[in-house]
Design an enzyme around this catalytic site. Structure first.
Site, PDB file in Angstrom:
ATOM      1  N   PHE A  27      96.088 169.080  -5.019  1.00 31.25           N
ATOM      2  CA  PHE A  27      94.919 169.824  -5.087  1.00 31.25           C
ATOM      3  C   PHE A  27      93.941 168.928  -5.482  1.00 31.25           C
ATOM      4  O   PHE A  27      93.911 168.287  -6.378  1.00 31.25           O
ATOM      5  CB  PHE A  27      94.980 171.282  -5.756  1.00 31.25           C
ATOM      6  CG  PHE A  27      95.752 172.234  -4.843  1.00 31.25           C
ATOM      7  CD1 PHE A  27      95.216 173.003  -3.845  1.00 31.25           C
ATOM      8  CD2 PHE A  27      97.099 172.315  -5.311  1.00 31.25           C
ATOM      9  CE1 PHE A  27      96.049 173.718  -3.326  1.00 31.25           C
ATOM     10  CE2 PHE A  27      98.022 173.343  -4.615  1.00 31.25           C
ATOM     11  CZ  PHE A  27      97.562 173.923  -3.572  1.00 31.25           C
ATOM     12  N   GLU A  28      92.352 169.156  -4.843  1.00 34.12           N
ATOM     13  CA  GLU A  28      91.407 168.376  -5.380  1.00 34.12           C
ATOM     14  C   GLU A  28      90.820 168.593  -6.692  1.00 34.12           C
ATOM     15  O   GLU A  28      90.553 167.597  -7.183  1.00 34.12           O
ATOM     16  CB  GLU A  28      90.252 168.655  -4.200  1.00 34.12           C
ATOM     17  CG  GLU A  28      89.112 167.659  -4.575  1.00 34.12           C
ATOM     18  CD  GLU A  28      87.981 167.950  -3.539  1.00 34.12           C
ATOM     19  OE1 GLU A  28      86.735 168.181  -3.603  1.00 34.12           O
ATOM     20  OE2 GLU A  28      88.318 168.383  -2.306  1.00 34.12           O
TER      21      GLU A  28
END
Length: 256
Positions: free
Chosen positions: A49-50
């Site tokens: 996830f970013e």
């Protein structure tokens, strides 16, 4: 079994993710596709996830990239800077993107509609999309199929696809063998002609026609020969989607 356009798109996206690979996702359909892939054919898929969660064991559908579940039993809880660094080092196999506009070479606009100096609509901008599309090995694009979105020329080039065609990414300094891989819409699945890097129809969703797809596209569109039909979701996939991935119907409740 009956299924919605959203369920079909999620299953299409999940099938593109191979076991043992890495995928950078946001929330929504990309996350649902990655979770479905893990629970079916790709148990060793590594989700990133970013915001910094790397290889979590997702118990439920997260509501944002910073949701605590994106770090649940993760291998690494780090930062956006590190995730982007992994991408730039060639450690991310897949990413998912979308945009307000896409052109025949898979370039995306998520900045403005209309002239940049005085736009009709100002959009969120790149975020991490430019980095991800520039350096991940395969970009999967998911968006609604509409002639206002599939345009011959972007109002603004936010995120590179194949730029002007074959060889253009490499000439711009981007890594070899990277770029858009599939475009998944509510009408069909598209890929890119190897020689020209121009978009074409790979398979039609059940009940859809090539004329429908072309009418919803603002540029001339080739089709594979033979043209395939998208594989429908099976009972196992739909059960997992509805009972494990998104029982609250945060994503499945949306239109395709």
């Amino acid at each position: 079994m009956s299924f919605s356009p959203m369920e079909l798109m999620i299953c299409c996206a999940a099938r593109e993710l191979d076991d043992g690979k890495t995928v950078a996702v946001g929330t929504g359909l990309p996350c649902a596709a990655a979770m479905l892939a893990q629970r079916t054919h790709a148990p060793n898929l590594v989700i990133m996830f970013e915001a910094g969660g790397v290889a979590p064991q997702l118990p439920t559908m997260p509501v944002s990239v910073g949701d605590s579940t994106t770090f649940h039993r993760a291998v690494l809880a780090t930062s956006m800077a590190d995730v982007m660094q992994f991408c730039q080092r060639g450690m991310v196999d897949y990413t998912f993107l979308s945009g307000a506009q896409i052109d025949p070479f898979g370039n995306l606009n998520s900045t403005v509609i209309g002239p940049h100096a005085k736009p009709k609509v100002r959009l969120p901008g790149s975020g991490g999309a430019n980095d991800l599309a520039s350096f991940c090995w395969r970009t999967l694009i998911v968006m609604k199929h509409d002639a206002k979105k599939f345009v011959e020329k972007l109002d603004f080039l936010t995120t590179p696809g194949y730029l002007t065609g074959s060889g253009a990414r490499e000439a711009a300094g981007l890594p070899l063998h990277t770029g858009p891989h599939r475009v998944i819409t509510d009408l069909c699945v598209l890929d890119f002609v190897p020689d020209t890097k121009r978009m074409r129809v790979k398979s039609l969703h059940p009940g859809k026609t090539l004329d429908q797809v072309r009418a919803a596209t603002g540029f001339a569109l080739e089709a594979c020969d033979p043209l395939g039909t998208t594989v429908e979701p099976n009972a196992e996939q739909l059960h997992i989607l509805r009972t494990e991935v998104d029982p609250g119907r945060y994503i499945l409740g949306r239109a395709g």
